[in-house]
Motif scaffolding. Structure first.
Motif, PDB file in Angstrom:
ATOM      1  N   HIS A  37       0.843  -1.197   0.000  1.00 10.91           N
ATOM      2  CA  HIS A  37       0.000   0.000   0.000  1.00 10.91           C
ATOM      3  C   HIS A  37       0.874   1.242   0.000  1.00 10.91           C
ATOM      4  N   SER A  38       0.545   2.191  -0.861  1.00 11.13           N
ATOM      5  CA  SER A  38       1.149   3.516  -0.899  1.00 11.13           C
ATOM      6  C   SER A  38       2.666   3.428  -1.023  1.00 11.13           C
TER       7      SER A  38
ATOM      8  N   CYS B 270       4.419   0.264  -2.115  1.00 14.43           N
ATOM      9  CA  CYS B 270       4.339  -0.165  -3.518  1.00 14.43           C
ATOM     10  C   CYS B 270       5.685   0.048  -4.196  1.00 14.43           C
TER      11      CYS B 270
ATOM     12  N   VAL C  64      -1.596  -1.115  -4.140  1.00 12.00           N
ATOM     13  CA  VAL C  64      -2.791  -0.380  -3.718  1.00 12.00           C
ATOM     14  C   VAL C  64      -2.415   1.093  -3.502  1.00 12.00           C
TER      15      VAL C  64
ATOM     16  N   ALA D 289      -7.011   4.325   0.926  1.00 17.47           N
ATOM     17  CA  ALA D 289      -6.782   3.079   1.670  1.00 17.47           C
ATOM     18  C   ALA D 289      -7.956   2.122   1.501  1.00 17.47           C
TER      19      ALA D 289
ATOM     20  N   HIS E 175      -8.029  -0.957   1.087  1.00 22.28           N
ATOM     21  CA  HIS E 175      -7.905  -2.215   1.830  1.00 22.28           C
ATOM     22  C   HIS E 175      -8.524  -2.104   3.216  1.00 22.28           C
TER      23      HIS E 175
END
Length: 269
Positions: free
Chosen positions: A94-95, A98, A118, A247, A249
């Motif tokens: 995530h963010s 990545c 993500v 976010a 997820h």
């Protein structure tokens, strides 16, 4: 040093192809709690905290090592080695993580089967006219100044940006609590490294297939960034989720689970 203790590594399940989850700035492996149940029994899932985050060993934190995303990429490779992962890993990040995963895949392409990204951004800064990362340098310097002056205020501000106004206070509060439980000195290094990183030149070196999960309305990562990545990552797939925030997820886990399942079922060379 015991990497499993250093990075607070947890392995869920001992059979099936491995999924490695990597959290973003100021978070911990706890952010994946809405995703992991969907893959219980079918995959071996490995979760960890970057050094300086979550329940990692703070004594192992090095401002020098973690002043570059390559330091965090080394955490990923260390965790894989400590867990005996040698190939076939699906990396889910995530963010900021990545870019960390992309760097790890460049260093050890044989380790990874594919990557699920993500809300990725190779660079948060605008570099007109060819690249619109979403922020001017003064914007990000302002965020860092707020962090120095009022850490709790910074955590609340950033968590509301990440979750998006539509998600309400409970998720923003959950994220803010994570931010506030992270050591501020380590968090500042991670934030500086994240906000001012520029990994655009690394993209052509990525050889593993990637799924880019872009949020439709993201205060941190404009749509153009997902399109930029899709054009420059060979064999990548771009999927724009009808989500406000940064976010999915946490706010829309079913969307992320569905996208992961579809992508992991595809055959890649």
């Amino acid at each position: 040093m015991d990497v499993n203790k250093r990075n607070n590594v947890r392995s869920l399940g001992d059979s099936g192809s491995p999924i490695l989850f990597a959290h973003g700035l100021g978070c911990s492996q706890a952010v994946w709690s809405r995703i992991t149940p969907a893959f219980a029994g079918t995959h071996r899932q490995v979760l960890f905290d970057f050094v300086g985050s979550g329940k990692s060993q703070l004594s192992a934190f090095s401002a020098v090592r973690y002043s570059s995303l390559a330091g965090y990429a080394q955490d990923v490779l260390d965790v894989c080695e400590a867990q005996g992962l040698q190939s076939g890993v699906t990396f889910v990040g995530h963010s900021a993580s990545c870019s960390v995963g992309l760097l790890a895949s460049i260093a050890r392409p044989e380790l990874f089967d594919r990557l699920v990204l993500v809300g990725p951004s190779p660079c948060f800064l605008n570099h007109p006219p060819e690249y619109a990362g979403g922020f001017e340098r003064a914007d990000l310097q302002g965020l860092m100044s707020l962090m120095d002056q009022n850490y709790i205020g910074w955590a609340n501000h950033l968590s509301s940006l990440v979750m998006g106004a539509a998600q309400g206070e409970s998720l923003s509060g959950e994220l803010s609590d994570l931010f506030c439980s992270t050591n501020p000195a380590a968090m500042r290094v991670f934030a500086q490294t994240t906000f001012f990183a520029d990994n655009r030149a690394d993209l052509p070196q990525v050889t593993r297939p990637c799924l880019i999960l872009q949020h439709q309305e993201d205060s941190l990562v404009p749509l153009a960034v997902g399109e930029y990545l899709n054009q420059r990552l060979k064999g990548s797939t771009l999927e724009v989720m009808d989500v406000a925030g940064h976010a999915a997820h946490m706010s829309h886990p079913a969307l992320v689970i569905d996208a992961m399942r579809r992508y992991m079922a595809e055959v890649h060379a």
